[in-house]
Design an enzyme around this catalytic site. Structure first.
Site, PDB file in Angstrom:
ATOM      1  N   ASN A  26       0.876  -1.172   0.000  1.00 28.67           N
ATOM      2  CA  ASN A  26       0.000   0.000   0.000  1.00 28.67           C
ATOM      3  C   ASN A  26       0.913   1.221   0.000  1.00 28.67           C
ATOM      4  O   ASN A  26       1.455   1.606   1.031  1.00 28.67           O
ATOM      5  CB  ASN A  26      -0.884  -0.039   1.249  1.00 28.67           C
ATOM      6  CG  ASN A  26      -1.843   1.129   1.325  1.00 28.67           C
ATOM      7  OD1 ASN A  26      -1.844   2.015   0.455  1.00 28.67           O
ATOM      8  ND2 ASN A  26      -2.654   1.152   2.364  1.00 28.67           N
ATOM      9  N   ARG A  75      -2.741  -1.961  -3.455  1.00 31.43           N
ATOM     10  CA  ARG A  75      -3.900  -1.089  -3.308  1.00 31.43           C
ATOM     11  C   ARG A  75      -3.750   0.054  -4.314  1.00 31.43           C
ATOM     12  O   ARG A  75      -2.734   0.749  -4.319  1.00 31.43           O
ATOM     13  CB  ARG A  75      -3.926  -0.515  -1.908  1.00 31.43           C
ATOM     14  CG  ARG A  75      -5.080   0.394  -1.709  1.00 31.43           C
ATOM     15  CD  ARG A  75      -5.005   1.058  -0.375  1.00 31.43           C
ATOM     16  NE  ARG A  75      -6.279   1.674  -0.099  1.00 31.43           N
ATOM     17  CZ  ARG A  75      -6.662   1.991   1.109  1.00 31.43           C
ATOM     18  NH1 ARG A  75      -5.906   1.746   2.143  1.00 31.43           N
ATOM     19  NH2 ARG A  75      -7.823   2.565   1.282  1.00 31.43           N
ATOM     20  N   ASP A 116      -5.698  15.057  14.625  1.00 33.34           N
ATOM     21  CA  ASP A 116      -5.770  13.781  15.339  1.00 33.34           C
ATOM     22  C   ASP A 116      -6.945  13.795  16.320  1.00 33.34           C
ATOM     23  O   ASP A 116      -6.972  14.600  17.255  1.00 33.34           O
ATOM     24  CB  ASP A 116      -4.441  13.578  16.082  1.00 33.34           C
ATOM     25  CG  ASP A 116      -4.304  12.178  16.600  1.00 33.34           C
ATOM     26  OD1 ASP A 116      -5.171  11.746  17.387  1.00 33.34           O
ATOM     27  OD2 ASP A 116      -3.340  11.511  16.223  1.00 33.34           O
ATOM     28  N   ARG A 171      -8.826  17.002   5.398  1.00 33.16           N
ATOM     29  CA  ARG A 171      -9.622  17.261   4.185  1.00 33.16           C
ATOM     30  C   ARG A 171     -10.962  17.881   4.567  1.00 33.16           C
ATOM     31  O   ARG A 171     -11.534  17.538   5.598  1.00 33.16           O
ATOM     32  CB  ARG A 171      -9.856  15.955   3.422  1.00 33.16           C
ATOM     33  CG  ARG A 171      -8.643  15.495   2.643  1.00 33.16           C
ATOM     34  CD  ARG A 171      -8.873  14.145   1.999  1.00 33.16           C
ATOM     35  NE  ARG A 171      -8.171  13.097   2.692  1.00 33.16           N
ATOM     36  CZ  ARG A 171      -8.384  11.786   2.515  1.00 33.16           C
ATOM     37  NH1 ARG A 171      -9.298  11.379   1.654  1.00 33.16           N
ATOM     38  NH2 ARG A 171      -7.687  10.900   3.189  1.00 33.16           N
ATOM     39  N   GLU A 190      -8.323  -4.115   5.253  1.00 37.15           N
ATOM     40  CA  GLU A 190      -8.199  -3.906   3.808  1.00 37.15           C
ATOM     41  C   GLU A 190      -7.103  -4.791   3.210  1.00 37.15           C
ATOM     42  O   GLU A 190      -7.223  -5.279   2.090  1.00 37.15           O
ATOM     43  CB  GLU A 190      -7.882  -2.428   3.537  1.00 37.15           C
ATOM     44  CG  GLU A 190      -9.047  -1.528   3.878  1.00 37.15           C
ATOM     45  CD  GLU A 190      -8.643  -0.091   4.160  1.00 37.15           C
ATOM     46  OE1 GLU A 190      -7.951   0.147   5.177  1.00 37.15           O
ATOM     47  OE2 GLU A 190      -9.008   0.787   3.383  1.00 37.15           O
ATOM     48  N   HIS A 194     -12.646   4.107  -0.310  1.00 34.66           N
ATOM     49  CA  HIS A 194     -12.613   3.210   0.859  1.00 34.66           C
ATOM     50  C   HIS A 194     -13.307   1.881   0.550  1.00 34.66           C
ATOM     51  O   HIS A 194     -13.776   1.184   1.450  1.00 34.66           O
ATOM     52  CB  HIS A 194     -13.283   3.841   2.101  1.00 34.66           C
ATOM     53  CG  HIS A 194     -12.485   4.942   2.732  1.00 34.66           C
ATOM     54  ND1 HIS A 194     -13.050   6.083   3.232  1.00 34.66           N
ATOM     55  CD2 HIS A 194     -11.158   5.078   2.933  1.00 34.66           C
ATOM     56  CE1 HIS A 194     -12.115   6.876   3.722  1.00 34.66           C
ATOM     57  NE2 HIS A 194     -10.938   6.285   3.540  1.00 34.66           N
ATOM     58  N   LEU A 250     -14.467   5.596   9.791  1.00 35.77           N
ATOM     59  CA  LEU A 250     -14.053   6.861  10.411  1.00 35.77           C
ATOM     60  C   LEU A 250     -12.586   6.759  10.820  1.00 35.77           C
ATOM     61  O   LEU A 250     -12.258   6.142  11.837  1.00 35.77           O
ATOM     62  CB  LEU A 250     -14.926   7.168  11.631  1.00 35.77           C
ATOM     63  CG  LEU A 250     -16.449   7.176  11.399  1.00 35.77           C
ATOM     64  CD1 LEU A 250     -17.179   7.511  12.682  1.00 35.77           C
ATOM     65  CD2 LEU A 250     -16.826   8.146  10.281  1.00 35.77           C
TER      66      LEU A 250
HETATM   67  P1  AMP Z   1      -6.864   5.588  10.703  1.00 34.56           P
HETATM   68  O1  AMP Z   1      -6.660   6.559   9.588  1.00 34.56           O
HETATM   69  O2  AMP Z   1      -7.939   4.588  10.434  1.00 34.56           O
HETATM   70  O3  AMP Z   1      -5.581   4.960  11.185  1.00 34.56           O
HETATM   71  O4  AMP Z   1      -7.402   6.450  11.951  1.00 34.56           O
HETATM   72  C1  AMP Z   1      -6.636   7.484  12.524  1.00 34.56           C
HETATM   73  C2  AMP Z   1      -7.530   8.315  13.443  1.00 34.56           C
HETATM   74  O5  AMP Z   1      -8.047   7.461  14.482  1.00 34.56           O
HETATM   75  C3  AMP Z   1      -6.804   9.468  14.138  1.00 34.56           C
HETATM   76  O6  AMP Z   1      -7.598  10.643  14.103  1.00 34.56           O
HETATM   77  C4  AMP Z   1      -6.686   8.959  15.574  1.00 34.56           C
HETATM   78  O7  AMP Z   1      -6.652  10.006  16.514  1.00 34.56           O
HETATM   79  C5  AMP Z   1      -7.980   8.185  15.709  1.00 34.56           C
HETATM   80  N1  AMP Z   1      -7.957   7.302  16.879  1.00 34.56           N
HETATM   81  C6  AMP Z   1      -7.214   6.187  17.081  1.00 34.56           C
HETATM   82  N2  AMP Z   1      -7.440   5.702  18.340  1.00 34.56           N
HETATM   83  C7  AMP Z   1      -8.351   6.540  18.910  1.00 34.56           C
HETATM   84  C8  AMP Z   1      -8.996   6.600  20.188  1.00 34.56           C
HETATM   85  N3  AMP Z   1      -8.758   5.688  21.127  1.00 34.56           N
HETATM   86  N4  AMP Z   1      -9.868   7.607  20.423  1.00 34.56           N
HETATM   87  C9  AMP Z   1     -10.121   8.536  19.482  1.00 34.56           C
HETATM   88  N5  AMP Z   1      -9.551   8.540  18.260  1.00 34.56           N
HETATM   89  C10 AMP Z   1      -8.675   7.560  17.989  1.00 34.56           C
END
Ligand code: AMP
Length: 392
Positions: free
Chosen positions: A9, A93, A283, A241, A379, A181, A209
């Site tokens: 990926n 991917r 984040d 975004r 994925e 996605h 999400l």
């Molecule tokens: P991904 O792109 O699927 O890896 O998701 C990343 C997002 O998940 C970031 O905004 C992280 O802050 C959020 N995230 C991961 N663990 C947690 C958690 N325990 N509580 C809130 N957000 C989280």
């Protein structure tokens, strides 16, 4: 020797990989890792199936590792490590399959050439996705390679949902809604009946999400509508975004602010979303941990837009039997899930707070009219399954 499948990926600044051994009982993840910070501060890490670090490396600033160098490093590392495993095929991917590629496909120079035509539709992702394919076609032409597309799962969307209300000539030229996605949604659809046979045979809304966020409406396991459109900018606000925006804003930025396409691209892809509203972070964990009013506003805007899209997808489906949360925020944030479920009470969602705090898998009460699930996405496994099938 046991056969193995490598999943790659490749993104704008990272290459992630996962090596699966083909076992009698299914595909077994044996090594996973990534090189991040390509061209800036490259960092390589690889772990075994239990999470133990197998190797780690950094490169000095003067030693600029590029994407090809990163893929070479990964394949060399795996070559030394494989031992009793023999590489059978590589699955990639690829963000965009356009209108032509609505299924995973075996790669050769002709298919690669066709996929290059879609670079203008995903200029920030497609070139990086295709780089490792080109490299491996040159280096190891006999190796089976397969491309799996983020758009393909949405090919079942009806024409009316794919159409922008713009002149037909532009639609014919490819300016239409695609949705993204798709590998994540396809994976969730593939395991849904293990959790909820009624939902698998009915209407489900999946919320992916993460740093990238979108939602998809499924009917009998097939995508009928999604929040992302022509590009992965549309729909929900994301880490950086903007999500859906009045197209008049873009005209205003050009006319009144003198912004060109590149400046607008940077604004909408990299400086907007949770980061843009909060001015603090993209984040979600940081925003939820902050008591700054701007962080709260960013989270409010995020959940409000999800609330509205839930209504929109429920209307497109004509009702909802189940909701499933997945990806970084969806899998890990009980707080965001609780807010979304409260907002969806009008649909018949009743949250089981204790189950939600524990992370599910079922987080709705037994009496809830709509079942709510937390299902971790995978994925890479989806790509490996497709690759195994096409390589056979
Ligand atoms: P991904 O792109 O699927 O890896 O998701 C990343 C997002 O998940 C970031 O905004 C992280 O802050 C959020 N995230 C991961 N663990 C947690 C958690 N325990 N509580 C809130 N957000 C989280």
């Amino acid at each position: 020797m046991r056969p193995a499948i490598l999943v790659l990926n490749a993104g704008s600044s990272s290459v992630k990989f996962l090596l699966f051994a083909e076992e009698a009982g299914g595909l077994q993840a044996v090594v996973r890792g990534q090189i991040e910070g390509i061209r800036t501060a490259p960092h390589f890490i690889a772990r075994d199936g239990t999470g133990k670090v197998l190797a780690e490396q950094t490169w000095g600033e003067g030693d600029r590792l590029d994407h090809d160098g990163a893929v070479r490093h990964i394949t060399d590392f795996l070559g030394e490590l494989r031992g009793e495993l023999e590489l059978h095929a590589v699955g990639h991917r690829v963000v965009h399959g356009g209108t032509e590629y609505v299924q995973p496909v075996r790669l050769d120079a002709d298919v690669l050439g066709a996929l290059e035509k879609y670079i203008p539709l995903a200029p920030l992702h497609q070139p990086h996705n295709l780089g490792p394919i080109r490299l491996l076609l040159g280096q190891r032409p006999q190796l089976v390679q397969v491309a799996c597309f983020d758009t393909a799962f949405h090919a079942t969307n009806p024409e009316v949902s794919r159409r922008f209300a713009i002149p037909a000539e532009l639609h014919e030229a490819g300016v239409r809604r695609y949705g993204f996605h798709g590998l994540s949604y396809e994976y969730i659809a593939s395991v849904l009946d293990r959790h909820d046979a009624k939902a698998a045979a009915g209407r489900t809304i999946i919320l992916h999400l993460g740093n990238g966020s979108s939602m998809c409406g499924l009917e009998v396991g097939r995508s009928v509508a999604s929040t992302m459109g022509f590009t992965a900018l549309d729909g929900l606000p994301m880490g950086t975004r903007c999500g859906a925006i009045d197209p008049g804003v873009l005209l205003y930025l050009m006319d009144q602010r003198g912004m060109d396409a590149r400046a607008i691209e940077k604004l909408l892809y990299n400086q907007s979303g949770l980061l843009g509203v909060s001015g603090i972070s993209s984040d979600m964990r940081k925003l939820l941990g902050s008591d700054d009013a701007r962080a709260r506003l960013a989270v409010d805007v995020y959940t409000y837009r999800i609330r509205r899209e839930m209504g929109s997808l429920a209307a497109a489906l004509g009702g909802v039997d189940a909701i499933a949360f997945t990806a970084g925020i969806g899998e890990n944030s009980a707080e965001i899930r609780a807010r979304i479920c409260r907002d969806a009470a009008w649909l018949g969602v009743e949250l089981d707070a204790a189950a939600n705090a524990q992370g599910g898998p079922r987080i709705s009460t037994p009496g809830s009219r709509v079942n709510v699930w937390v299902i971790p996405t995978n994925e890479e496994l989806m790509i490996a399954r497709h690759t195994q099938r096409l390589a056979a």
